[in-house]
Write a protein that holds these residues in place. Structure first.
Motif, PDB file in Angstrom:
ATOM      1  N   GLY A  73      -5.320 -11.150   6.810  1.00  0.00           N
ATOM      2  CA  GLY A  73      -6.337 -10.144   7.116  1.00  0.00           C
ATOM      3  C   GLY A  73      -5.842  -9.008   7.996  1.00  0.00           C
ATOM      4  O   GLY A  73      -6.032  -7.831   7.673  1.00  0.00           O
ATOM      5  N   GLU A  76     -12.901 -17.081  -0.467  1.00  0.00           N
ATOM      6  CA  GLU A  76     -12.265 -17.735   0.676  1.00  0.00           C
ATOM      7  C   GLU A  76     -12.824 -19.138   0.903  1.00  0.00           C
ATOM      8  O   GLU A  76     -12.127 -20.023   1.377  1.00  0.00           O
ATOM      9  CB  GLU A  76     -12.445 -16.890   1.940  1.00  0.00           C
ATOM     10  N   ASN A 106      -6.054 -20.977   4.182  1.00  0.00           N
ATOM     11  CA  ASN A 106      -5.889 -20.089   5.335  1.00  0.00           C
ATOM     12  C   ASN A 106      -5.255 -18.746   4.969  1.00  0.00           C
ATOM     13  O   ASN A 106      -5.090 -17.887   5.843  1.00  0.00           O
ATOM     14  CB  ASN A 106      -5.009 -20.766   6.395  1.00  0.00           C
ATOM     15  N   THR A 162      -7.229 -15.451   5.720  1.00  0.00           N
ATOM     16  CA  THR A 162      -7.377 -15.247   7.168  1.00  0.00           C
ATOM     17  C   THR A 162      -6.062 -14.793   7.790  1.00  0.00           C
ATOM     18  O   THR A 162      -6.022 -13.860   8.603  1.00  0.00           O
ATOM     19  CB  THR A 162      -7.840 -16.550   7.836  1.00  0.00           C
TER      20      THR A 162
END
Length: 206
Positions: free
Chosen positions: A49, A197, A43, A46
């Motif tokens: 980001g 990712e 994670n 994310t």
């Protein structure tokens, strides 16, 4: 770029931005961030980001390792100061941890009650082991168990043609990296790995 974005205090983005802005020469990959912030590695990209888009962090591939790494961005993290001490160093001091810009607040001065030391427990004494070594029987012909079974990636790597690639989970990184190096040395074929990712992707380039 959203210059007004401020990550929630104690979130992963907040901790990473604070650390990297205090240590501008440092860089962190997903493994280090997951270890420092006690979160799931999958994670990380994310969660960080929005901080990258806001300029608090930069994200780029490290040419040496092929990993995506984070460094401090050009936008400073705006942390509201609290009375007595503010910012990241104040946050450390309020938790009783010494910082580079001040002293640790003793537990007796904080609002939280001091922890109660557990009562000492009596150490259990293990019974002393003794036996007659001369009575131990010697056995012949007992096979030695093999060690940890190593996964053979060669059948999959043999199928790759130039331009082909495949994706494996992060958990396979150590195994596939070792296999790719050994395969390149043995065959002379050119392979490359990158951490993305979604997992670890392996390409045959030549």
């Amino acid at each position: 770029m959203n210059a007004t974005y401020t990550p929630r205090e104690n979130s992963v983005a907040w901790k990473v931005a604070q650390f990297l802005q205090a240590h501008s020469e440092e860089k962190l990959d997903a493994d280090l961030i997951a270890a420092k912030c006690d979160c799931d590695r999958r994670n990380i990209h994310t969660l960080l980001g929005p901080a990258v888009q806001a300029g608090l962090l930069t994200r780029a591939e490290d040419l040496e390792s092929g990993e995506l790494v984070y460094r401090a961005g050009k936008v400073a993290l705006n942390v509201p100061e609290q009375p007595g001490s503010g910012g990241f160093h104040g946050w450390l001091e309020r938790k009783g941890i010494a910082s580079a810009e001040g002293r640790a607040v003793p537990r007796s001065e904080s609002s939280a009650p001091p922890p109660t030391a557990p009562a000492p427990q009596a150490r259990k004494q293990s019974p002393r082991f003794t036996m007659d070594a001369r009575a131990v029987p010697i056995e012949k012909g007992v096979p030695l168990p093999s060690g940890v079974k190593v996964m053979d990636w060669s059948p999959l790597l043999d199928k790759l043609e130039p331009g082909d690639s495949f994706l494996v989970p992060y958990a396979a990184r150590s195994s596939i990296s070792t296999a790719v190096k050994a395969y390149k040395d043995a065959t002379g074929k050119t392979l490359a790995t990158r951490t993305l990712e979604a997992g670890i992707r392996v390409w045959r380039t030549k």
